[in-house]
Design a protein around this motif. Structure first.
Motif, PDB file in Angstrom:
ATOM      1  N   LEU A   1      28.324  48.628  34.433  1.00  0.00           N
ATOM      2  CA  LEU A   1      27.683  48.030  35.600  1.00  0.00           C
ATOM      3  C   LEU A   1      27.455  49.092  36.670  1.00  0.00           C
ATOM      4  N   ILE A   2      26.210  49.300  37.026  1.00  0.00           N
ATOM      5  CA  ILE A   2      25.848  50.324  38.006  1.00  0.00           C
ATOM      6  C   ILE A   2      24.730  49.814  38.903  1.00  0.00           C
ATOM      7  N   VAL A   3      24.847  50.088  40.190  1.00  0.00           N
ATOM      8  CA  VAL A   3      23.829  49.695  41.162  1.00  0.00           C
ATOM      9  C   VAL A   3      23.373  50.943  41.912  1.00  0.00           C
ATOM     10  N   ALA A   4      22.077  51.099  42.076  1.00  0.00           N
ATOM     11  CA  ALA A   4      21.544  52.243  42.822  1.00  0.00           C
ATOM     12  C   ALA A   4      22.100  52.229  44.246  1.00  0.00           C
ATOM     13  N   PRO A   5      22.442  53.395  44.795  1.00  0.00           N
ATOM     14  CA  PRO A   5      23.089  53.472  46.117  1.00  0.00           C
ATOM     15  C   PRO A   5      22.415  52.670  47.218  1.00  0.00           C
ATOM     16  N   GLU A   6      21.107  52.704  47.282  1.00  0.00           N
ATOM     17  CA  GLU A   6      20.426  52.033  48.380  1.00  0.00           C
ATOM     18  C   GLU A   6      20.480  50.510  48.291  1.00  0.00           C
ATOM     19  N   PHE A   7      20.902  49.976  47.132  1.00  0.00           N
ATOM     20  CA  PHE A   7      20.948  48.527  46.962  1.00  0.00           C
ATOM     21  C   PHE A   7      22.369  47.989  46.855  1.00  0.00           C
ATOM     22  N   ARG A   8      23.362  48.816  47.169  1.00  0.00           N
ATOM     23  CA  ARG A   8      24.736  48.335  47.200  1.00  0.00           C
ATOM     24  C   ARG A   8      24.968  47.535  48.477  1.00  0.00           C
ATOM     25  N   HIS A   9      25.962  46.689  48.458  1.00  0.00           N
ATOM     26  CA  HIS A   9      26.278  45.799  49.593  1.00  0.00           C
ATOM     27  C   HIS A   9      25.204  44.726  49.784  1.00  0.00           C
ATOM     28  N   THR A  10      24.485  44.390  48.729  1.00  0.00           N
ATOM     29  CA  THR A  10      23.444  43.353  48.831  1.00  0.00           C
ATOM     30  C   THR A  10      23.759  42.122  47.978  1.00  0.00           C
ATOM     31  N   GLY A  11      24.835  42.191  47.194  1.00  0.00           N
ATOM     32  CA  GLY A  11      25.147  41.098  46.285  1.00  0.00           C
ATOM     33  C   GLY A  11      24.537  41.289  44.909  1.00  0.00           C
ATOM     34  N   LEU A  12      23.823  42.392  44.704  1.00  0.00           N
ATOM     35  CA  LEU A  12      23.150  42.621  43.422  1.00  0.00           C
ATOM     36  C   LEU A  12      24.146  42.785  42.278  1.00  0.00           C
ATOM     37  N   ALA A  13      25.242  43.491  42.511  1.00  0.00           N
ATOM     38  CA  ALA A  13      26.224  43.718  41.448  1.00  0.00           C
ATOM     39  C   ALA A  13      26.739  42.393  40.881  1.00  0.00           C
ATOM     40  N   LYS A  14      27.009  41.456  41.767  1.00  0.00           N
ATOM     41  CA  LYS A  14      27.524  40.159  41.325  1.00  0.00           C
ATOM     42  C   LYS A  14      26.484  39.423  40.493  1.00  0.00           C
ATOM     43  N   ARG A  15      25.227  39.528  40.862  1.00  0.00           N
ATOM     44  CA  ARG A  15      24.162  38.855  40.120  1.00  0.00           C
ATOM     45  C   ARG A  15      23.963  39.487  38.744  1.00  0.00           C
ATOM     46  N   ILE A  16      24.061  40.818  38.677  1.00  0.00           N
ATOM     47  CA  ILE A  16      23.945  41.501  37.384  1.00  0.00           C
ATOM     48  C   ILE A  16      25.140  41.146  36.504  1.00  0.00           C
TER      49      ILE A  16
ATOM     50  N   THR B   1      39.420  49.177  37.062  1.00  0.00           N
ATOM     51  CA  THR B   1      40.361  49.408  38.159  1.00  0.00           C
ATOM     52  C   THR B   1      39.779  48.870  39.469  1.00  0.00           C
ATOM     53  N   GLY B   2      38.556  48.344  39.398  1.00  0.00           N
ATOM     54  CA  GLY B   2      37.860  47.910  40.602  1.00  0.00           C
ATOM     55  C   GLY B   2      38.168  46.479  41.012  1.00  0.00           C
ATOM     56  N   LEU B   3      38.583  46.318  42.265  1.00  0.00           N
ATOM     57  CA  LEU B   3      38.895  44.988  42.785  1.00  0.00           C
ATOM     58  C   LEU B   3      37.668  44.084  42.767  1.00  0.00           C
ATOM     59  N   ALA B   4      36.503  44.643  43.066  1.00  0.00           N
ATOM     60  CA  ALA B   4      35.279  43.838  43.099  1.00  0.00           C
ATOM     61  C   ALA B   4      34.992  43.228  41.734  1.00  0.00           C
ATOM     62  N   VAL B   5      35.121  44.034  40.678  1.00  0.00           N
ATOM     63  CA  VAL B   5      34.878  43.528  39.322  1.00  0.00           C
ATOM     64  C   VAL B   5      35.917  42.479  38.950  1.00  0.00           C
ATOM     65  N   MET B   6      37.166  42.711  39.340  1.00  0.00           N
ATOM     66  CA  MET B   6      38.214  41.726  39.049  1.00  0.00           C
ATOM     67  C   MET B   6      37.894  40.376  39.678  1.00  0.00           C
ATOM     68  N   LYS B   7      37.422  40.395  40.911  1.00  0.00           N
ATOM     69  CA  LYS B   7      37.073  39.139  41.590  1.00  0.00           C
ATOM     70  C   LYS B   7      35.915  38.444  40.883  1.00  0.00           C
ATOM     71  N   MET B   8      34.918  39.233  40.488  1.00  0.00           N
ATOM     72  CA  MET B   8      33.783  38.653  39.762  1.00  0.00           C
ATOM     73  C   MET B   8      34.242  38.046  38.442  1.00  0.00           C
ATOM     74  N   ASN B   9      35.093  38.769  37.726  1.00  0.00           N
ATOM     75  CA  ASN B   9      35.607  38.260  36.456  1.00  0.00           C
ATOM     76  C   ASN B   9      36.351  36.946  36.653  1.00  0.00           C
ATOM     77  N   HIS B  10      37.186  36.905  37.677  1.00  0.00           N
ATOM     78  CA  HIS B  10      37.958  35.689  37.956  1.00  0.00           C
ATOM     79  C   HIS B  10      37.028  34.509  38.212  1.00  0.00           C
ATOM     80  N   ASP B  11      35.976  34.734  38.969  1.00  0.00           N
ATOM     81  CA  ASP B  11      35.023  33.665  39.277  1.00  0.00           C
ATOM     82  C   ASP B  11      34.327  33.148  38.018  1.00  0.00           C
ATOM     83  N   LEU B  12      34.199  34.007  37.005  1.00  0.00           N
ATOM     84  CA  LEU B  12      33.527  33.632  35.763  1.00  0.00           C
ATOM     85  C   LEU B  12      34.483  33.003  34.743  1.00  0.00           C
ATOM     86  N   GLY B  13      35.775  32.986  35.055  1.00  0.00           N
ATOM     87  CA  GLY B  13      36.737  32.362  34.158  1.00  0.00           C
ATOM     88  C   GLY B  13      37.592  33.332  33.357  1.00  0.00           C
TER      89      GLY B  13
END
Length: 204
Positions: free
Chosen positions: A103-118, A140-152
Motif C-alpha cells: 500500500l503506497i500513496v503519492a506524497p501530495e495525496f497523503r492525509h486525504t483518506g485515500l489510503a483507507k479507500r485503497i 508496524t504501522g498504526l494506521a494500517v492496524m486501525k484499517m485492518n480492525h475496521d475491516l474485521g
C-alpha cells in the motif's frame, strides 16, 4: 526465476489521516492500461521505505506488471490521469492465504483518506478472487492496524501465518530480520492480523 514478493504493508500516511471531499480520486482494479504508472510506483515505494527506515526493498517493475496483468492490484489516480496510490494482493499455499501488500500513496495525496479507500478496495479484491482464503496483513504501522480492525481483522500469532518458505524469504531485506530469526520466526516487531471469512460469516 521466482520474484520475491514483499507482502508487508508500508504505512506511508498519517495515522490520523482524515477523509477529504476535495479530492475526486478514481480507484479501480488495475489493468494493462495502467502499466505505464509502474515506474512512478516503484520509485515512490523505494523512497518511502528508505525514509521510514523499514528495510523494505523496492518492488521490481516486473512484479508490479505481473500483478496488474493478473488482475491482482488496485490503483488510484486523479481525474486528469495523475497517479495517486497503489496496492496489490498475493496468494500463498494454493490460495489458502492471501495477503494485502504494497500500500503506497503519492506524497501530495497523503492525509486525504485515500489510503483507507485503497485498503478497502484491496480487501474487497482479495475477497472476490479468493472468497475462502484467510486474508492477512503484517505491519508496524498504526494506521494500517486501525484499517485492518475496521475491516474485521484480528491480531494473531505468527504460527497462524503461511508456512511458505518464499513467504518468509521476503523478511531478509528487513532491518528487523535478525529479531525474527532469533525468535525462530515466531515473533517480530510487525503485528500479524488475520481476517477469517468463516468467523465473519458466523458473526454476521
Amino acid at each position: 526465476m521466482k520474484t520475491i514478493q514483499d507482502r508487508r504493508e508500508i504505512a506511508v500516511f498519517s495515522s490520523d489521516e482524515k477523509v477529504s471531499d476535495s479530492y475526486d480520486f478514481i480507484i479501480e482494479e488495475a489493468t494493462i492500461k495502467h502499466v505505464f504508472y509502474i515506474n512512478d510506483i516503484c520509485e515512490e515505494t523505494l523512497l518511502s521505505a528508505k525514509a521510514r527506515g523499514t528495510g523494505i526493498s523496492g518492488r521490481p517493475p516486473e512484479l508490479l506488471e505481473k500483478k496488474i496483468k493478473e488482475g491482482e492490484a488496485i490503483i488510484a489516480f486523479t481525474p486528469d490521469g495523475k497517479w495517486a496510490g497503489f496496492a496489490f494482493i498475493s496468494s500463498w499455499e494454493n490460495g489458502r492465504y492471501v495477503s494485502n501488500s504494497g500500500l503506497i500513496v503519492a506524497p501530495e495525496f497523503r492525509h486525504t483518506g485515500l489510503a483507507k479507500r485503497i485498503k478497502r478496495k484491496t480487501f474487497e479484491l482479495s475477497r472476490k478472487k479468493y472468497p475462502e482464503a484467510l486474508v492477512f496483513s503484517l505491519t508496524t504501522g498504526l494506521a494500517v492496524m486501525k484499517m485492518n480492525h475496521d475491516l474485521g481483522f484480528e491480531p494473531v500469532t505468527y504460527l497462524e501465518l503461511p508456512n511458505d518458505e518464499l513467504f518468509w524469504e521476503n523478511c531478509k531485506s528487513c532491518i528487523n530480520c535478525p529479531i525474527l530469526l532469533s525468535k525462530e520466526r515466531k515473533n517480530c516487531l510487525c503485528t500479524a492480523m488475520l481476517y477469517d471469512p468463516k468467523k465473519s460469516d458466523a458473526n454476521s
